[in-house]
Design an enzyme around this catalytic site. Sequence first.
Site, PDB file in Angstrom:
ATOM      1  N   GLY A   8     -13.767  -4.437  -9.631  1.00  0.00           N
ATOM      2  CA  GLY A   8     -12.666  -4.896  -8.780  1.00  0.00           C
ATOM      3  C   GLY A   8     -13.059  -6.157  -8.026  1.00  0.00           C
ATOM      4  O   GLY A   8     -12.690  -6.364  -6.865  1.00  0.00           O
ATOM      5  N   GLY A  11     -10.573  -8.729  -6.026  1.00  0.00           N
ATOM      6  CA  GLY A  11      -9.789  -8.315  -4.864  1.00  0.00           C
ATOM      7  C   GLY A  11     -10.239  -9.028  -3.600  1.00  0.00           C
ATOM      8  O   GLY A  11     -11.092  -9.923  -3.641  1.00  0.00           O
ATOM      9  N   GLN A  12      -9.678  -8.598  -2.473  1.00  0.00           N
ATOM     10  CA  GLN A  12      -9.922  -9.289  -1.199  1.00  0.00           C
ATOM     11  C   GLN A  12     -11.412  -9.313  -0.842  1.00  0.00           C
ATOM     12  O   GLN A  12     -11.970 -10.359  -0.525  1.00  0.00           O
ATOM     13  CB  GLN A  12      -9.139  -8.587  -0.086  1.00  0.00           C
ATOM     14  CG  GLN A  12      -9.171  -9.356   1.220  1.00  0.00           C
ATOM     15  CD  GLN A  12      -8.671  -8.537   2.397  1.00  0.00           C
ATOM     16  OE1 GLN A  12      -8.749  -7.305   2.399  1.00  0.00           O
ATOM     17  NE2 GLN A  12      -8.158  -9.213   3.396  1.00  0.00           N
ATOM     18  N   LEU A  13     -12.067  -8.175  -0.930  1.00  0.00           N
ATOM     19  CA  LEU A  13     -13.481  -8.097  -0.567  1.00  0.00           C
ATOM     20  C   LEU A  13     -14.359  -8.708  -1.663  1.00  0.00           C
ATOM     21  O   LEU A  13     -15.256  -9.506  -1.386  1.00  0.00           O
ATOM     22  CB  LEU A  13     -13.842  -6.628  -0.342  1.00  0.00           C
ATOM     23  CG  LEU A  13     -15.254  -6.316   0.085  1.00  0.00           C
ATOM     24  CD1 LEU A  13     -15.585  -6.975   1.424  1.00  0.00           C
ATOM     25  CD2 LEU A  13     -15.449  -4.800   0.185  1.00  0.00           C
ATOM     26  N   ASP A  34     -13.168  -7.280 -13.587  1.00  0.00           N
ATOM     27  CA  ASP A  34     -11.826  -7.066 -13.068  1.00  0.00           C
ATOM     28  C   ASP A  34     -10.924  -6.657 -14.226  1.00  0.00           C
ATOM     29  O   ASP A  34     -11.232  -6.911 -15.384  1.00  0.00           O
ATOM     30  CB  ASP A  34     -11.298  -8.324 -12.385  1.00  0.00           C
ATOM     31  CG  ASP A  34     -10.204  -7.982 -11.396  1.00  0.00           C
ATOM     32  OD1 ASP A  34     -10.525  -7.606 -10.261  1.00  0.00           O
ATOM     33  OD2 ASP A  34      -9.011  -8.056 -11.773  1.00  0.00           O
ATOM     34  N   ASP A  52     -11.654  -2.093 -17.242  1.00  0.00           N
ATOM     35  CA  ASP A  52     -10.754  -1.139 -16.617  1.00  0.00           C
ATOM     36  C   ASP A  52     -11.609   0.051 -16.195  1.00  0.00           C
ATOM     37  O   ASP A  52     -12.137   0.780 -17.039  1.00  0.00           O
ATOM     38  CB  ASP A  52      -9.680  -0.702 -17.627  1.00  0.00           C
ATOM     39  CG  ASP A  52      -8.739   0.333 -17.029  1.00  0.00           C
ATOM     40  OD1 ASP A  52      -8.948   0.732 -15.859  1.00  0.00           O
ATOM     41  OD2 ASP A  52      -7.802   0.748 -17.733  1.00  0.00           O
ATOM     42  N   TYR A 142      -3.585   6.816   0.347  1.00  0.00           N
ATOM     43  CA  TYR A 142      -4.795   5.987   0.409  1.00  0.00           C
ATOM     44  C   TYR A 142      -5.841   6.645   1.321  1.00  0.00           C
ATOM     45  O   TYR A 142      -7.007   6.788   0.954  1.00  0.00           O
ATOM     46  CB  TYR A 142      -4.395   4.611   0.935  1.00  0.00           C
ATOM     47  CG  TYR A 142      -5.527   3.647   1.172  1.00  0.00           C
ATOM     48  CD1 TYR A 142      -6.260   3.131   0.114  1.00  0.00           C
ATOM     49  CD2 TYR A 142      -5.842   3.236   2.466  1.00  0.00           C
ATOM     50  CE1 TYR A 142      -7.292   2.223   0.332  1.00  0.00           C
ATOM     51  CE2 TYR A 142      -6.867   2.329   2.698  1.00  0.00           C
ATOM     52  CZ  TYR A 142      -7.588   1.828   1.632  1.00  0.00           C
ATOM     53  OH  TYR A 142      -8.600   0.938   1.866  1.00  0.00           O
ATOM     54  N   LYS A 146      -9.481   8.207   0.471  1.00  0.00           N
ATOM     55  CA  LYS A 146     -10.727   7.716   1.084  1.00  0.00           C
ATOM     56  C   LYS A 146     -11.492   8.865   1.739  1.00  0.00           C
ATOM     57  O   LYS A 146     -12.715   8.922   1.673  1.00  0.00           O
ATOM     58  CB  LYS A 146     -10.423   6.608   2.109  1.00  0.00           C
ATOM     59  CG  LYS A 146     -10.000   5.281   1.475  1.00  0.00           C
ATOM     60  CD  LYS A 146     -11.122   4.662   0.657  1.00  0.00           C
ATOM     61  CE  LYS A 146     -10.755   3.327   0.036  1.00  0.00           C
ATOM     62  NZ  LYS A 146     -11.760   2.839  -0.927  1.00  0.00           N
TER      63      LYS A 146
END
Length: 315
Positions: A8, A11-13, A34, A52, A142, A146
């Site tokens: 991933g 993504g943002q991080l 990704d 994936d 979500y 978590k």
Amino acid sequence: MEKILVIGAAGQLGSELTKSLADQFGAEQVIATDLNESARSKFDFCRFQVLDVMNKEGLRNLVKEEKITQIYHLAAVLSAVGEKKPLFAWELNMDSLLHVLELAKEFNLNKVYWPSSIAVFGPNTPKINTPQYCVKEPNTVYGISKQAGERWCEYYFQKYNVDVRSLRYPGLIGYKSLPGGGTTDYAVDIYHKALAGEKFDCFLREDSSLPMMYMPDAIKSTLDLMNAPRQAVKIRSSYNLAAMNFTPAEIYQSILKYIPDFKIEYHPDFRQAIADSWPDSIDDSCARKDWGWKHDYDLDAMTQDILENLPNFKF
Ligand code: SER
């Protein structure tokens, strides 16, 4: 020598953390992955491969062939998108983590990193200076994923000695990626609108306080935790982590200092209930004590840095 797999990565991080990992371990030692081939252009500083994470065999082959020693598993469906697609979010967030933890056990990986979130907390959690250990009862998919993920991390550490480490990030704010379906992402979008000379339509109430963190602090905390000696990492579910807390009205005021004609309107939607279920502020004293966590950025320092750098950033 370490060989790092980032899942991933676009993504943002991941967009920012992967660069720091390549700087630390060397370009050839880091493989960014990704779901989308289009992400390749972001990773000219390290290796890139389409992956994936739901394809367990594909992931296993990659870990085996590349002799991976550490996995950073960053792929997840965030809070707002998760509420639109609950079963998909659950499946992706949980199955992918279990794939990674199983591989860590099978191949005896040196370390695993997996992000948790303030979303593990819920409406019955103490809202101010939320402690490390308290009632959680998250009410978003979500958040449930978590919290369950945290329990699995601790389980794999205790039962199988998997060195998995995790942080409960506050809302993360960075300018190097676009908002990605999170409730705290209003605080990313607002800078884009301010710089474009547009009015900002805020989906949270003006007084809705949330714990937040600027991306350089998020990167620093992640690397500090991952570089800490094994014995220093005493919490194997996930560490509370904090830097600043602010409301939409406060971030707006901070931007006004630089862009005095910026306008905002408040139209709370379904994401307000999500924000209302999360803490206003976080007690992160365990992270500060165990491995020396210390943040650098407050709201005004972040605003200044973003407004200076975002106009020159190429997506
Ligand atoms: N930033 C995330 C979200 O808003 C919380 O971890 O979904």
